[in-house]
Design a protein around this motif. Structure first.
Motif, PDB file in Angstrom:
ATOM      1  N   GLY A 251      -2.643  -1.672  -0.237  1.00  0.00           N
ATOM      2  CA  GLY A 251      -3.291  -1.174   0.971  1.00  0.00           C
ATOM      3  C   GLY A 251      -2.359  -1.053   2.158  1.00  0.00           C
ATOM      4  O   GLY A 251      -2.811  -1.078   3.307  1.00  0.00           O
ATOM      5  N   ARG A 253      -0.123   0.560   4.950  1.00  0.00           N
ATOM      6  CA  ARG A 253      -0.077   1.770   5.752  1.00  0.00           C
ATOM      7  C   ARG A 253       1.259   1.815   6.490  1.00  0.00           C
ATOM      8  O   ARG A 253       1.901   0.776   6.699  1.00  0.00           O
ATOM      9  CB  ARG A 253      -1.234   1.778   6.760  1.00  0.00           C
ATOM     10  CG  ARG A 253      -2.612   1.646   6.111  1.00  0.00           C
ATOM     11  CD  ARG A 253      -3.690   1.336   7.128  1.00  0.00           C
ATOM     12  NE  ARG A 253      -3.907   2.432   8.051  1.00  0.00           N
ATOM     13  CZ  ARG A 253      -4.751   3.443   7.841  1.00  0.00           C
ATOM     14  NH1 ARG A 253      -5.477   3.480   6.728  1.00  0.00           N
ATOM     15  NH2 ARG A 253      -4.905   4.397   8.728  1.00  0.00           N
ATOM     16  N   THR A 254       1.652   3.002   6.873  1.00  0.00           N
ATOM     17  CA  THR A 254       2.884   3.111   7.652  1.00  0.00           C
ATOM     18  C   THR A 254       2.791   2.243   8.895  1.00  0.00           C
ATOM     19  O   THR A 254       1.827   2.325   9.663  1.00  0.00           O
ATOM     20  CB  THR A 254       3.142   4.569   8.049  1.00  0.00           C
ATOM     21  OG1 THR A 254       3.346   5.346   6.865  1.00  0.00           O
ATOM     22  CG2 THR A 254       4.368   4.690   8.941  1.00  0.00           C
ATOM     23  N   ASP A 256       2.849  -1.158   8.727  1.00  0.00           N
ATOM     24  CA  ASP A 256       2.474  -2.515   8.346  1.00  0.00           C
ATOM     25  C   ASP A 256       3.718  -3.337   8.027  1.00  0.00           C
ATOM     26  O   ASP A 256       4.640  -2.847   7.355  1.00  0.00           O
ATOM     27  CB  ASP A 256       1.557  -2.509   7.123  1.00  0.00           C
ATOM     28  CG  ASP A 256       0.152  -2.042   7.432  1.00  0.00           C
ATOM     29  OD1 ASP A 256      -0.179  -1.918   8.631  1.00  0.00           O
ATOM     30  OD2 ASP A 256      -0.618  -1.797   6.481  1.00  0.00           O
ATOM     31  N   GLN A 266       6.433  -0.963   6.566  1.00  0.00           N
ATOM     32  CA  GLN A 266       6.244   0.141   5.632  1.00  0.00           C
ATOM     33  C   GLN A 266       6.552   1.459   6.319  1.00  0.00           C
ATOM     34  O   GLN A 266       6.080   1.728   7.422  1.00  0.00           O
ATOM     35  CB  GLN A 266       4.803   0.151   5.114  1.00  0.00           C
ATOM     36  CG  GLN A 266       4.490   1.271   4.144  1.00  0.00           C
ATOM     37  CD  GLN A 266       5.356   1.213   2.904  1.00  0.00           C
ATOM     38  OE1 GLN A 266       5.429   0.172   2.245  1.00  0.00           O
ATOM     39  NE2 GLN A 266       6.043   2.304   2.594  1.00  0.00           N
ATOM     40  N   HIS A 315      -1.653  10.593   2.885  1.00  0.00           N
ATOM     41  CA  HIS A 315      -2.317  10.645   4.196  1.00  0.00           C
ATOM     42  C   HIS A 315      -3.631   9.880   4.180  1.00  0.00           C
ATOM     43  O   HIS A 315      -3.936   9.130   5.126  1.00  0.00           O
ATOM     44  CB  HIS A 315      -2.550  12.106   4.568  1.00  0.00           C
ATOM     45  CG  HIS A 315      -3.334  12.306   5.828  1.00  0.00           C
ATOM     46  ND1 HIS A 315      -2.947  11.786   7.041  1.00  0.00           N
ATOM     47  CD2 HIS A 315      -4.502  12.974   6.052  1.00  0.00           C
ATOM     48  CE1 HIS A 315      -3.828  12.129   7.971  1.00  0.00           C
ATOM     49  NE2 HIS A 315      -4.782  12.836   7.391  1.00  0.00           N
ATOM     50  N   ALA A 316      -4.413  10.030   3.115  1.00  0.00           N
ATOM     51  CA  ALA A 316      -5.695   9.328   3.028  1.00  0.00           C
ATOM     52  C   ALA A 316      -5.514   7.824   3.022  1.00  0.00           C
ATOM     53  O   ALA A 316      -6.401   7.082   3.473  1.00  0.00           O
ATOM     54  CB  ALA A 316      -6.438   9.776   1.763  1.00  0.00           C
ATOM     55  N   ALA A 317      -4.361   7.364   2.556  1.00  0.00           N
ATOM     56  CA  ALA A 317      -4.093   5.926   2.496  1.00  0.00           C
ATOM     57  C   ALA A 317      -3.416   5.392   3.757  1.00  0.00           C
ATOM     58  O   ALA A 317      -3.103   4.203   3.827  1.00  0.00           O
ATOM     59  CB  ALA A 317      -3.225   5.625   1.279  1.00  0.00           C
ATOM     60  N   GLY A 318      -3.171   6.268   4.734  1.00  0.00           N
ATOM     61  CA  GLY A 318      -2.581   5.799   5.988  1.00  0.00           C
ATOM     62  C   GLY A 318      -1.073   5.877   6.044  1.00  0.00           C
ATOM     63  O   GLY A 318      -0.447   5.232   6.896  1.00  0.00           O
ATOM     64  N   LEU A 319      -0.478   6.669   5.165  1.00  0.00           N
ATOM     65  CA  LEU A 319       0.970   6.839   5.187  1.00  0.00           C
ATOM     66  C   LEU A 319       1.345   8.139   5.890  1.00  0.00           C
ATOM     67  O   LEU A 319       0.723   9.177   5.654  1.00  0.00           O
ATOM     68  CB  LEU A 319       1.526   6.883   3.763  1.00  0.00           C
ATOM     69  CG  LEU A 319       1.405   5.611   2.926  1.00  0.00           C
ATOM     70  CD1 LEU A 319       1.904   5.876   1.510  1.00  0.00           C
ATOM     71  CD2 LEU A 319       2.184   4.462   3.555  1.00  0.00           C
ATOM     72  N   ARG A 320       2.347   8.079   6.747  1.00  0.00           N
ATOM     73  CA  ARG A 320       2.957   9.298   7.244  1.00  0.00           C
ATOM     74  C   ARG A 320       3.760   9.922   6.115  1.00  0.00           C
ATOM     75  O   ARG A 320       4.141   9.247   5.146  1.00  0.00           O
ATOM     76  CB  ARG A 320       3.852   8.997   8.451  1.00  0.00           C
ATOM     77  CG  ARG A 320       3.069   8.568   9.677  1.00  0.00           C
ATOM     78  CD  ARG A 320       3.997   8.184  10.830  1.00  0.00           C
ATOM     79  NE  ARG A 320       4.747   9.322  11.344  1.00  0.00           N
ATOM     80  CZ  ARG A 320       4.291  10.179  12.253  1.00  0.00           C
ATOM     81  NH1 ARG A 320       3.070  10.036  12.749  1.00  0.00           N
ATOM     82  NH2 ARG A 320       5.057  11.170  12.685  1.00  0.00           N
ATOM     83  N   ARG A 344       0.136  13.573   8.903  1.00  0.00           N
ATOM     84  CA  ARG A 344       1.025  13.386  10.043  1.00  0.00           C
ATOM     85  C   ARG A 344       2.403  13.005   9.529  1.00  0.00           C
ATOM     86  O   ARG A 344       2.529  12.401   8.464  1.00  0.00           O
ATOM     87  CB  ARG A 344       0.511  12.286  10.989  1.00  0.00           C
ATOM     88  CG  ARG A 344      -0.949  12.382  11.346  1.00  0.00           C
ATOM     89  CD  ARG A 344      -1.309  13.707  11.962  1.00  0.00           C
ATOM     90  NE  ARG A 344      -0.613  13.937  13.224  1.00  0.00           N
ATOM     91  CZ  ARG A 344      -0.607  15.104  13.869  1.00  0.00           C
ATOM     92  NH1 ARG A 344      -1.235  16.149  13.340  1.00  0.00           N
ATOM     93  NH2 ARG A 344       0.015  15.229  15.018  1.00  0.00           N
TER      94      ARG A 344
END
Length: 501
Positions: A251, A253-254, A256, A266, A315-320, A344
């Protein structure tokens, strides 16, 4: 609770502020930036523990510098490898290899390869072949990595070491990438020591942070380094598709943290969508000047039908997303993918652009993560292979005018991990005394610095991390050699990582 003062930096010249200022640092953050002498007048510096007083005597104080695109382990290794960047032909490169084999400082241990770095074969009259290296190396494995990392040239013994069969010995793109990890297969303690040494060298140039896009299981690598006491730089550790499941499974995210202390976080999802100019694989709308056949316009390593769902998943997982694109068609397709997914992030390199795509960068809010020194490395081969279109090769001034956010990096080891070289290339579009290349695309020192400090205000501000660099020259002075700006000290969260004061 009373604030414990740790540092008081007095008499600093700060870009964007009038007169000299004093800067106070508490617990790793800047807590005051005031006219010189004002802190003592107010008595603020006497509260709590006495600060360490460091007189800057008019030196320039700037936010610490960032390199937004590195391959840190490869850079650490290249610093110790045979330099073949001066080679002008296969025979010249082979002569450098012959000398390297005879030199105890570079000769490999028995059974190990001689690894060189930096050759650029696109402008050579002859293509490199294994037999040219065989003539000087015999049974000693030789692997030379190109200056853009997108190809390698191996002797026959070098091909055996890599576990590759190949008719010529010149491995390009997907022929090379799967084999490349063999060259970084050193014991972890050796690799980590090399990376720590590279971090110290970076700090000596004012660097406080890097984005590490090493082709590796960076989650495991950087947690190991943190456990061993890593404290050299801030690191944003990118993730590649082959390691994405592990990151998403946690889980992450960029942004973290990957461990205690917050120094390593990350980073983005990295995807290489096309190749490179020097390997003639950057994907373009028009053919290369001297190319024919199916690959005359370069290649796509990741086609849109694969790129879009991959970016959507990240993107859906919160990563740039950090999408490598060098050719103008690859850049257009990368922007299409950002538009389709709402992701993004950045396009890495953004080297050759159509003018209409400059506007799309701004409209989509996609960051242009560029390496200005590459324009200096590539100017001659670009004029040859991209004849008639180099006016839109890294058009920094046009991008700035259009409102595109720029961030600078090196792509180390493709260029040295030294942000001052990027700043100098962006400001002058020149190197080695040559006339500026497309001087209409030069930008000012201030925007070049703004692209190098990870969004920190050049004027400094209370509340920002105490990631700072002390310079022995004013970069705004026209007499300053931007490539060689002397760095007197570097602070990371208020702690000296380099100090000559």
């Amino acid at each position: 609770m009373p604030v414990t003062v740790s540092l008081l930096l007095t008499g600093a010249h700060v870009i964007g502020r009038d007169g000299l200022v004093d800067v106070r640092v508490d617990d790793g953050a800047v807590t005051a930036v005031v006219p010189s002498g004002a802190l003592a007048t107010r008595g603020a510096a006497t509260e709590g523990a006495a600060p360490e007083h460091v007189a800057l005597d008019g030196r320039t104080l700037v936010p610490g510098l960032w390199d937004q695109h590195t391959h840190l382990t490869q850079w650490a290794m290249v610093r110790r490898r045979l330099d073949v960047s001066a080679a002008t032909s296969p025979q010249h490169a082979a002569a450098l290899v012959r000398d390297g084999l005879a030199d105890p400082a570079t000769a490999p241990a028995p059974g190990q390869p001689l690894v060189g770095f930096g050759f650029r074969w696109a402008a050579w009259a002859q293509a490199p072949t294994a037999d040219v290296l065989d003539a000087v190396a015999g049974d000693v494995p030789v692997v030379l990595v190109s200056g853009d990392l997108h190809s390698a040239w191996a002797s026959t013994a070098g091909l055996r070491f890599l576990g590759v069969e190949h008719p010529t010995g010149l491995l390009r793109e997907e022929e090379w990438m799967p084999a490349s990890p063999r060259l970084v297969a050193l014991p972890d303690d050796v690799t980590d020591a090399l990376v720590a040494d590279a971090a110290r060298a970076a700090a000596a140039r004012g660097v406080v942070g890097v984005v590490d896009l090493e082709v590796a299981d960076n989650l495991t690598v950087w947690r190991r380094r943190l456990a061993r006491g890593w404290d050299g730089l801030r690191v944003r550790a990118g993730v590649w598709e082959q390691h994405l499941d592990a990151v998403l499974g946690e889980g992450l995210r960029t942004g973290d943290p990957l461990g205690p202390g917050g120094l390593v976080t990350q980073g983005p999802l990295k995807v290489i969508s096309d190749g490179s100019l020097n390997t003639r694989t950057a994907c373009c709308f028009d053919p290369y000047a001297d190319a024919t056949g199916a690959d005359a316009r370069g290649v796509l390593n990741v086609a849109p039908e694969r790129l879009v769902p991959l970016m959507a998943r990240g993107h859906a997982a919160g990563l740039r997303c950090a999408i490598h694109a060098i050719g103008d068609r690859a850049n257009a397709l990368a922007l299409d993918a950002f538009a389709a997914t709402g992701a993004r992030g950045s396009v890495e390199h953004a080297q050759l652009l159509r003018w209409q795509d400059v506007e799309r960068f701004a409209a989509l809010g996609v960051v242009a993560s560029v390496q200005p020194e590459h324009a200096m490395d590539d100017r001659d081969v670009a004029d040859r292979l991209w004849a008639g279109r180099t006016d839109r090769n890294m058009p920094l001034a046009t991008m700035l005018d259009a409102g595109v956010q720029l961030v600078f990096g090196s792509d180390a080891p493709v260029a040295p991990l030294d942000p001052w070289q990027a700043v100098a290339a962006a400001v002058t579009r020149s190197r080695d005394g040559r006339a500026p290349w497309h001087p209409e695309q030069r930008i000012g020192v201030v925007p070049a610095l703004e692209a190098s400090v990870d969004g920190a205000p050049l004027a400094l501000a209370a509340g920002m991390p105490a990631d700072l660099a002390v310079l022995d020259a004013d970069p705004l002075d026209p007499a300053t050699d931007l490539r060689a700006v002397p760095v007197a000290g570097t602070l990371l969260a208020g702690r000296w990582t380099h100090r000559e004061l």
